[in-house]
Design an enzyme around this catalytic site. Structure first.
Site, PDB file in Angstrom:
ATOM      1  N   ARG A 101      39.110  34.349  44.662  1.00 22.75           N
ATOM      2  CA  ARG A 101      38.700  33.374  45.672  1.00 22.75           C
ATOM      3  C   ARG A 101      38.873  33.826  47.122  1.00 22.75           C
ATOM      4  O   ARG A 101      38.489  33.094  48.031  1.00 22.75           O
ATOM      5  CB  ARG A 101      39.404  32.023  45.486  1.00 22.75           C
ATOM      6  CG  ARG A 101      39.063  31.352  44.200  1.00 22.75           C
ATOM      7  CD  ARG A 101      39.437  29.907  44.173  1.00 22.75           C
ATOM      8  NE  ARG A 101      40.861  29.687  44.345  1.00 22.75           N
ATOM      9  CZ  ARG A 101      41.423  28.496  44.351  1.00 22.75           C
ATOM     10  NH1 ARG A 101      40.686  27.425  44.201  1.00 22.75           N
ATOM     11  NH2 ARG A 101      42.711  28.355  44.515  1.00 22.75           N
ATOM     12  N   ASP A 102      39.455  34.985  47.364  1.00 22.33           N
ATOM     13  CA  ASP A 102      39.548  35.467  48.743  1.00 22.33           C
ATOM     14  C   ASP A 102      39.300  36.970  48.787  1.00 22.33           C
ATOM     15  O   ASP A 102      40.005  37.715  49.455  1.00 22.33           O
ATOM     16  CB  ASP A 102      40.904  35.122  49.359  1.00 22.33           C
ATOM     17  CG  ASP A 102      40.888  35.205  50.890  1.00 22.33           C
ATOM     18  OD1 ASP A 102      39.783  35.182  51.483  1.00 22.33           O
ATOM     19  OD2 ASP A 102      41.970  35.305  51.485  1.00 22.33           O
ATOM     20  N   LEU A 103      38.268  37.376  48.037  1.00 20.08           N
ATOM     21  CA  LEU A 103      37.908  38.785  48.006  1.00 20.08           C
ATOM     22  C   LEU A 103      37.198  39.142  49.305  1.00 20.08           C
ATOM     23  O   LEU A 103      36.175  38.545  49.645  1.00 20.08           O
ATOM     24  CB  LEU A 103      36.997  39.070  46.806  1.00 20.08           C
ATOM     25  CG  LEU A 103      36.695  40.543  46.565  1.00 20.08           C
ATOM     26  CD1 LEU A 103      37.962  41.289  46.157  1.00 20.08           C
ATOM     27  CD2 LEU A 103      35.630  40.696  45.504  1.00 20.08           C
TER      28      LEU A 103
END
Length: 168
Positions: A101-103
């Site tokens: 979710r925070d690539l």
């Protein structure tokens, strides 16, 4: 041979943010339960400690953001190698029903040999915990604006395709 580690503690700026602290603890749990050559290893500290912290594998390298700045015209083989490694790490997440979710380039380290490691999984969605009534409800999308999938912005829901959007 001496091994180097990184001590990670929660930011003092978020000490009163239960969602942030939940993510910090989730990151420690995940770092101990996933083992993959392209994902940073984490050891939790003393469980009886009055302080939150975890001990991370030291990665002798730079963020992908810094690497891209230093290498403005990489070869197609370099790009393919980096993408392949990130994809392998995302597959390891997917097999465990995890969504990063925070690539983004700041959450990917690359060393001098071109080996990458995903770092910073405080926003990871763990499917088995998502239904837990003890888990705090998220009211804002998790991730970074320039890399977050549009459907996640609209619905607050993320899945493996959301990580693929971020990778693209």
């Amino acid at each position: 041979e001496k091994k180097l580690y990184v001590l990670k503690v929660p930011s003092e700026n978020f000490s009163d943010d239960p969602l942030y602290l939940q993510g910090f603890m989730r990151e420690a749990w995940l770092g101990e339960h996933i083992s993959h050559q392209h994902i940073m290893k984490i050891k939790t500290g003393n469980v009886n400690s009055p302080f939150l912290y975890h001990i991370c594998e030291y990665i002798n390298g730079q963020t992908l953001t810094e690497w891209m700045h230093d290498n403005p015209k990489p070869s197609i083989n370099q790009v393919r190698g980096i993408i392949k490694q990130i994809t392998l790490a995302l597959r390891a997440f997917q097999r465990l029903e995890l969504v990063h979710r925070d690539l983004k380039p700041d959450n990917i380290m690359i060393d001098s040999n071109g080996e990458i490691k995903l770092i910073d999984y405080g926003t990871v969605l763990i499917a088995s915990l998502a239904e837990n009534s003890d888990t705090l409800t998220e009211t804002v999308p998790q991730g970074s604006l320039n890399y977050i999938a549009p459907e996640t912005l609209l619905t607050l829901k993320a899945d493996h395709q959301s990580d693929l959007f971020s990778l693209g």
